[in-house]
Design an enzyme around this catalytic site. Structure first.
Site, mmCIF file in Angstrom:
data_model
loop_
_atom_site.group_PDB
_atom_site.id
_atom_site.type_symbol
_atom_site.label_atom_id
_atom_site.label_comp_id
_atom_site.label_asym_id
_atom_site.label_seq_id
_atom_site.Cartn_x
_atom_site.Cartn_y
_atom_site.Cartn_z
ATOM 1 N N ASP A 56 -10.877 -1.733 -2.633
ATOM 2 C CA ASP A 56 -10.306 -0.706 -1.896
ATOM 3 C C ASP A 56 -10.834 0.915 -2.727
ATOM 4 O O ASP A 56 -10.580 1.417 -2.492
ATOM 5 C CB ASP A 56 -9.159 -0.832 -0.919
ATOM 6 N N ARG A 71 -5.193 1.221 -8.716
ATOM 7 C CA ARG A 71 -3.420 1.019 -8.765
ATOM 8 C C ARG A 71 -3.320 -0.511 -8.717
ATOM 9 O O ARG A 71 -4.375 -1.749 -8.042
ATOM 10 C CB ARG A 71 -3.244 1.315 -7.617
ATOM 11 N N ASP A 72 -1.776 -1.157 -8.644
ATOM 12 C CA ASP A 72 -1.781 -2.080 -8.261
ATOM 13 C C ASP A 72 -2.158 -2.715 -6.376
ATOM 14 O O ASP A 72 -1.306 -3.291 -5.909
ATOM 15 C CB ASP A 72 -0.615 -2.216 -8.296
ATOM 16 N N GLU A 73 -3.647 -3.140 -6.469
ATOM 17 C CA GLU A 73 -3.776 -3.621 -5.874
ATOM 18 C C GLU A 73 -5.469 -3.818 -5.496
ATOM 19 O O GLU A 73 -6.021 -4.788 -5.787
ATOM 20 C CB GLU A 73 -4.395 -2.551 -4.233
ATOM 21 N N ASP A 75 -12.980 -1.497 4.685
ATOM 22 C CA ASP A 75 -13.566 -0.256 4.765
ATOM 23 C C ASP A 75 -14.691 -0.838 4.422
ATOM 24 O O ASP A 75 -15.697 0.082 4.242
ATOM 25 C CB ASP A 75 -12.653 -0.756 2.534
ATOM 26 N N TRP A 78 -11.672 -4.150 10.700
ATOM 27 C CA TRP A 78 -11.320 -5.018 9.794
ATOM 28 C C TRP A 78 -11.877 -6.243 9.699
ATOM 29 O O TRP A 78 -12.596 -7.211 9.646
ATOM 30 C CB TRP A 78 -10.004 -5.424 9.612
ATOM 31 N N GLU A 124 -8.963 8.353 -0.909
ATOM 32 C CA GLU A 124 -8.504 7.096 -0.081
ATOM 33 C C GLU A 124 -8.112 8.595 1.270
ATOM 34 O O GLU A 124 -7.846 8.212 2.004
ATOM 35 C CB GLU A 124 -7.307 6.663 -0.285
ATOM 36 N N HIS A 139 -11.210 5.864 -3.057
ATOM 37 C CA HIS A 139 -11.737 4.999 -1.842
ATOM 38 C C HIS A 139 -13.495 5.283 -1.408
ATOM 39 O O HIS A 139 -13.599 6.666 -0.424
ATOM 40 C CB HIS A 139 -10.636 5.169 -1.093
#
Length: 868
Positions: A465, A469-471, A478, A536, A749, A770
């Site tokens: 995605d 960052r922390d992801e 997506d 999703w 995003e 994103h």
């Protein structure tokens, strides 16, 4: 003089030429014809297969296919015997257009990996010392020395890890891959890489060393603090080096208890937090013969479960290009802020000369505020790399981390920063570029370029995605909405084909398609995983369907069929007789611009409407897939189910006056494009209301993840092209061009990740990279430029440009499975000039505004028609 049709070098499955370690024993073949006589039609093809047998002559076979099947040239069946582990194959093709055989193509080459469990003799090896599994741990390295006999013909290194790994032989790096073995659902599928190391070896004693990093295996991954040790707490390498001599005799050097482990100069490394490297601790001779291993200890060994080891289907991650900073601002005291002019995924490379112990710190961010790095949007990702100089000149970049950034801060530089001292190296999966777009509108071109860069920044071994960052998770929704755009821009067949196998593996284990794959039980998402989430989870049906439509690959449909059926069965069971997807957690039209910054799921469109619309659409697409695969009972069943869901949808969500219960751009767009209107009257009313909503908003976008990919097409389909262009060209917030006006170089995003006053959106979920909202680029390709597939794999192409919005020209080029297709149109003096190119093996329909459509064959065709 006649032109003899000569095919290009064939492609073996979806692999780059010369790929080592492939896993298909009967790989399919594809080729293109780039030059031939007008009217060329392939009548037959000939395949020469040469299989290298160690210690003997090549096994050569010739295969000819004539008749109806002779016209096929994309993913044709393997003509020879099944290949075995380690076999090397050389393939070339020739074609006949009825006038005799043309010249042979250049040969394609590939080599099989280790396909059978008994091929593996190695064990995982790693440090045996005790570690605190709940903290960051200093990574180890492993090494061994071994003897090589004279007369080496070839040598292959097979490598994977619990963690990420990079090998050296006799002091030299092996290969150019990064973050090996990448991220798969390790409990089900652990990929390994294969390298040709023949030139690295010498007769006699040799040395091998493997760098290790935590990576996704045991490093911290996920948001809200993430999770450590998701797959295990060991850090270890699996290494098998096979040396073959001229007689075919094979010597195997396998990682085992004789190896040793020790610390290296990397003191900490993590994908989110960055890497620290102390050059004072680095002895470059560590992977050479005779290195002093004082302080090194015997390794711990772990047995191999060969059932989870898999070969690569897509390309590896590599350094693709280097970017120099476009601006360097000195902040004094050796601190500099660098602007690379482009948001991307990568890491910095430094060249400096500093005293021993001098520490340089690197930080990364996507945005500046008040001239300084803005890092709040990174959340708990430190994105900080540290180099401690060993004294003297050094060139360095991190090994096992990756960052998403446009800006970087270099702190404590030892002298004045000069050109070439710091560059950014762009990293992502090394996919082949396939598609391009151009127009007379510079902001629209930048929007498209932003889409390309967001794909590049997030296609790092799997479709994530965001890269910063922390992801950085493989969110299924997506990629489901973005797959049409991605498959036009790049060859994503192997890349997404591999990821879809992880989707099926996780679905089988969890009982549903999770919202991200590979799956990690993260807080709220760990609790909600058992609920089927529309948009999703529909990736199980719709993403393979898109790949087939864009590439002609029926194999991906067959491979993912069980997964697609399981998804529909789950949704069907959850809805019961009502066929309405309600009373469940749904993300719906995620990130609707009207939703509160801290509540992105509170969209104006009812989530059950979105979910039920997708239920009907996926059932219909599964029926079509089943028909194509010859699954006639399933085809009938899912055709009936789709009709039933559509009927219930109309009864629940369409009102007598033609409006939807959710009176939104997203609702009308989904109803139109997912074929849910019951009759022409309803469609006309809905199309008119959608156009009215767009006009009322003066073209401002009002859609989230579900509505954005379809709103432009719904407007176009309803005859409201003026409103479609009004929305495309709106530059205020929210809109596609608003980020462009704010200097964006990637897709955001949120529509307003940066607010009009230049401050960053205060929402916790605020990323500047994103790709999902860039799904509009598929509309740019198909409608603005006018290049679309009319049959799977572009066997038939539809050229139908729809000019508007004041654009005076546009065009697109796509390297289809059959060759290059392109269109360019321009308007001047009330005349529309159009040129289209059709590749050999394909046909096309040319549908220009105001004139009857025509069917054409291969070649370039030009038209001058009245501008309408």
């Amino acid at each position: 003089m006649t032109t003899s049709p000569t095919p290009t070098r064939p492609r073996i499955e979806h692999h780059e030429d010369g790929r080592l370690g492939i896993g298909e024993p009967t790989p399919r073949l594809s080729w293109r014809v780039t030059s031939a006589e007008a009217g060329y039609t392939q009548q037959a093809y000939r395949v020469e297969v040469s299989i290298d047998r160690p210690g003997g002559d090549p096994e050569v076979s010739l295969h000819e296919v004539v008749g109806t099947a002779g016209g096929e040239q994309v993913l044709v069946p393997w003509p020879g015997r099944a290949l075995a582990s380690r076999e090397r194959v050389r393939v070339r093709v020739a074609v006949d257009d009825g006038g005799g055989w043309g010249e042979w193509s250049a040969p394609a080459r590939a080599e099989l990996g280790l396909l059978d469990a008994h091929d593996w003799q190695a064990s995982f090896v790693g440090a045996a010392w005790p570690e605190d599994r709940d903290t960051d741990r200093r990574p180890s390295r492993v090494r061994a020395e071994f003897d090589v006999p004279a007369g080496v013909r070839s040598a292959r290194l097979y490598l994977t890890a619990h963690g990420v790994a990079e090998a050296e032989l006799n002091g030299e790096r092996v290969g150019d891959e990064a973050l090996t073995p990448g991220w798969t659902s390790y409990d089900h599928r652990l990929r390994y890489a294969a390298f040709d190391v023949t030139e690295h070896l010498v007769v006699g004693t040799n040395a091998i060393g493997v760098w290790l990093g935590d990576g996704w295996y045991r490093g911290r991954i996920g948001f809200e603090g993430g999770e450590r040790n998701v797959y295990g707490d060991d850090l270890s390498a699996l290494v098998q080096l096979e040396v073959t001599n001229a007689d075919g005799e094979r010597t195997v050097i396998a990682s085992d208890a004789s190896w040793s482990a020790g610390f290296g100069p990397i003191t900490i490394t993590g994908l989110y937090d960055g890497e620290s490297f102390d050059a004072r601790l680095h002895d470059p001779s560590w992977s050479t013969v005779g290195f002093d291993t004082a302080g090194w200890t015997p390794v711990r060994t772990i047995d191999v479960d060969a059932s989870v080891l898999v070969t690569p289907m897509g390309p590896p991650v590599r350094a693709i290009e280097e970017i120099a900073p476009i601006e360097v601002v000195s902040k004094g005291g050796g601190r500099y802020v660098l602007d690379f002019g482009q948001n991307h995924s990568g890491r910095l490379r430094l060249r400096l000369d500093a005293p021993a112990g001098h520490t340089v710190t690197l930080r990364h961010a996507e945005a500046l505020q008040d001239g300084e790095l803005y890092t709040r949007t990174l959340r708990q990702a430190a994105a900080t790399d540290v180099l401690v100089s060993g004294g003297g000149p050094i060139e360095w970049e991190p090994r096992f981390t990756i960052h998403g950034y446009r800006y970087a801060e270099v702190d404590n530089w030892p002298d004045e920063l000069t050109e070439g001292d710091v560059v950014s190296r762009v990293y992502h999966s090394d996919m082949e570029r396939r598609g391009w777009f151009r127009s007379s509108n510079a902001p629209v071109n930048r929007l498209h370029e932003n889409t390309v860069w967001s794909l590049r920044g997030n296609f790092v071994d799997l479709p994530t995605d965001c890269p910063q960052r922390d992801e950085r998770l493989g969110w299924t929704g997506d990629i489901q909405v973005f797959a049409p755009t991605a498959s036009f821009l790049y060859d994503v067949s192997g890349f997404l084909g591999s990821w879809l196998q992880d989707v099926e593996a996780e679905q089988r284990a969890l009982g549903t398609v999770p919202v991200f794959v590979p799956y990690i039980a993260l807080g709220f998402w760990g609790e909600q995983v058992k609920q089927p989430m529309a948009v999703w989870g529909d990736a199980a049906v719709l993403t393979p369907d898109v790949l087939h439509q864009r590439t002609g690959d029926v194999g991906v449909l067959r491979r993912q069929y069980t997964s697609a059926v399981a998804w529909l069965q789950e949704v069907e069971a959850a809805t019961g007789p009502s066929r309405i997807v309600d009373n469940s957690m749904q993300l719906g039209d995620w990130l609707d611009p009207a939703a509160p910054a801290d509540k992105p799921f509170e969209a104006l469109t009812a989530p059950d409407l979105v979910a039920t619309a997708y239920f009907a659409f996926s059932a219909g697409r599964l029926a079509a897939i089943a028909r194509l695969l010859g699954e006639t009972d399933d085809a009938a069943r899912y055709t009936e189910l789709a009709a039933e869901v559509r009927e219930r949808f109309v009864a629940r969500y369409l009102l007598p006056d033609g409006r939807a219960t959710s009176d939104t751009q997203t609702a009308y767009s989904l109803i139109s494009m997912l074929e849910l209107y019951p009759d022409a009257r309803s469609r006309a009313l809905g199309d008119a209301r959608l156009a009215e909503l767009v006009r009322e908003s003066n073209g401002h976008i009002a859609t989230g993840f579900a509505g954005t990919p379809v709103v432009s097409d719904a407007l176009t389909r309803g005859g409201n092209l003026v409103e479609a262009y009004l929305q495309l060209l709106q530059g205020g917030n929210p809109s596609w061009l608003y980020p462009v006006s704010m200097g964006a170089t990637t897709i955001w995003e949120r529509w307003d990740s940066m607010l009009p006053d230049g401050t960053v959106n205060p929402g916790d979920m605020t990323s500047f990279n994103h790709y999902a909202l860039g799904a509009v680029s598929d509309w740019l390709h198909r409608v603005v430029a006018g290049l679309a597939p009319a049959a799977p794999g572009y066997r038939s192409i539809r050229f139908e440009p729809r000019p508007g919005g004041g654009l005076t020209s546009a065009g697109a080029t796509h390297l289809t499975p059959y060759g290059e297709a392109s269109i360019d149109w321009s308007i001047a003096d009330s005349v529309m000039s159009t040129s289209v190119t059709v590749p050999f093996g394909a046909t096309a329909i040319v549908a220009l505004p105001g004139v009857p459509e025509v069917e054409v064959g291969p070649g370039t065709h030009t038209y001058a028609t009245p501008a309408v």
